[in-house]
Design an enzyme around this catalytic site. Sequence first.
Site, mmCIF file in Angstrom:
data_model
loop_
_atom_site.group_PDB
_atom_site.id
_atom_site.type_symbol
_atom_site.label_atom_id
_atom_site.label_comp_id
_atom_site.label_asym_id
_atom_site.label_seq_id
_atom_site.Cartn_x
_atom_site.Cartn_y
_atom_site.Cartn_z
ATOM 1 N N ASP A 125 7.822 5.210 -7.709
ATOM 2 C CA ASP A 125 6.991 5.218 -8.914
ATOM 3 C C ASP A 125 6.376 6.604 -9.112
ATOM 4 O OD1 ASP A 125 7.475 2.523 -9.032
ATOM 5 O OD2 ASP A 125 5.663 1.991 -7.910
ATOM 6 N N ASP A 155 -3.999 7.544 -9.250
ATOM 7 C CA ASP A 155 -3.456 6.870 -8.065
ATOM 8 C C ASP A 155 -3.817 7.662 -6.827
ATOM 9 O OD1 ASP A 155 -2.139 4.660 -8.881
ATOM 10 O OD2 ASP A 155 -0.173 5.571 -9.023
ATOM 11 N N GLU A 166 0.204 1.775 -0.452
ATOM 12 C CA GLU A 166 1.445 1.818 -1.243
ATOM 13 C C GLU A 166 1.850 3.259 -1.514
ATOM 14 O OE1 GLU A 166 1.612 0.292 -5.411
ATOM 15 O OE2 GLU A 166 3.611 -0.354 -4.814
ATOM 16 N N GLU A 167 0.852 4.157 -1.563
ATOM 17 C CA GLU A 167 1.128 5.548 -1.954
ATOM 18 C C GLU A 167 1.578 6.416 -0.787
ATOM 19 O OE1 GLU A 167 0.295 4.268 -5.713
ATOM 20 O OE2 GLU A 167 1.399 5.988 -4.964
ATOM 21 N N ASP A 188 -3.422 -1.317 -1.868
ATOM 22 C CA ASP A 188 -2.783 -0.721 -3.032
ATOM 23 C C ASP A 188 -3.925 -0.079 -3.819
ATOM 24 O OD1 ASP A 188 -0.620 -1.964 -5.736
ATOM 25 O OD2 ASP A 188 -1.452 0.025 -5.270
ATOM 26 N N LEU A 217 -4.371 1.668 -6.577
ATOM 27 C CA LEU A 217 -4.551 1.482 -8.021
ATOM 28 C C LEU A 217 -3.290 0.820 -8.569
ATOM 29 C CD1 LEU A 217 -7.040 2.072 -9.625
ATOM 30 C CD2 LEU A 217 -6.011 4.160 -10.452
ATOM 31 N N ASP A 218 -3.301 -0.527 -8.516
ATOM 32 C CA ASP A 218 -2.107 -1.253 -8.954
ATOM 33 C C ASP A 218 -2.088 -1.321 -10.484
ATOM 34 O OD1 ASP A 218 0.158 -3.215 -8.379
ATOM 35 O OD2 ASP A 218 -1.113 -4.232 -9.844
ATOM 36 N N GLU A 233 -0.177 -6.454 -1.524
ATOM 37 C CA GLU A 233 -0.351 -7.096 -2.835
ATOM 38 C C GLU A 233 -0.320 -8.617 -2.669
ATOM 39 O OE1 GLU A 233 2.785 -5.233 -5.155
ATOM 40 O OE2 GLU A 233 1.460 -3.635 -5.836
#
Length: 340
Positions: A66, A72, A95-96, A117, A119-120, A280
């Site tokens: 992404d 983020d 996630e990052e 996560d 900033l989903d 998540e």
Amino acid sequence: MVHGSEVITIERFIMEQERLYPEATGELSNLLYDMCLAAKIISRHVRRAGLSDILGAAEAVNVSGDLQQKLDLFANETVRNSVQYTGRVCITASEEDERPVPVPESRSAGKYVVLYDPLDGSTNIDVNVSIGTIFSIHKRLSKKNGAGLADCLQVGKKQVAAGYILYGSSTMLVYTTGQGVHGFTLDPTIGEFLLSHPDIRTPPVGKYYSVNESNWNRWSPPVQRVVAAFKNGEGKVQPKNARYIGSLVADFHRNLISGGIFLYPAASNYPQGKLRLLYEAAPLAMVVEQAGGRATDGCRPILDLVPTDLHQRTPLVIGSKDDVAFAARVLGAEAAVAVK
Ligand code: P6P
């Protein structure tokens, strides 16, 4: 919650909850305060995103491929910096970041693991749609100074706490430590999260169904049958209203409060589902089960799934328990057929 001049801040609430457990050391309470601080800082920046140069993509790409939005990256650093200096955490995973980030040996490492996560739904930032932070807290498995991937790859039912922050029309923090689900709304005029939704319970049958129906032709026939049942009714299942924001935390929160079911099933473009198990699906599964709802990968409870990879995906069906049970009966039958 405000009765006249009485306000119940999240700090007071956490303290009162901790007093219920004489054996509690206060470390988990303090870690939850650390998450509160991160939430306030991120909220401040999300609220101003349109007014500063943190809008737009950072041109970097994360492990999922992404495009990373600047916010983020800011949120990712903010969560890690809020938890890794206070001696309560030994490792974080996001996630990052491709790999987990152990707390440097120069600092004291604690007994907790934070998976998040930051900033989903960040593609919604530039169009001012609600976004969220999701977090999952486990106890470390490793002994002192050995924190690593194994501390992160834990089954969801072993989480000690989980929750999310929703940057919506107001900023809310919703969390559980296994003693019910409680929601707090940020009063920006005093910089405090105030108890606004004590002991959240989600209705057994939902008003809404939330799914990206543009994937219809990518689904298996049983998935199509489940979605059609929520759309048109089938047997005891009454037709529901469609609501889909495309931001997991926002869709989940609406369904948690009003009753509803969110689905991101396996599809030909996402054979393992799109959403991530560890930071998540699993934390939201703990929240929804504590509120009387259910969460599966279509047929198996999310909280029973044993992770093998930090960023592994899973199909997700989550929300009102009777609706999730209906989906599991149909999809479980599919899985049984698939196994034969
Ligand atoms: P789709 C946002 O990108 C996200 O990760 C979740 O917040 C959201 O539920 C989902 O993806 C939306 O995916 O394929 O429907 O756009």
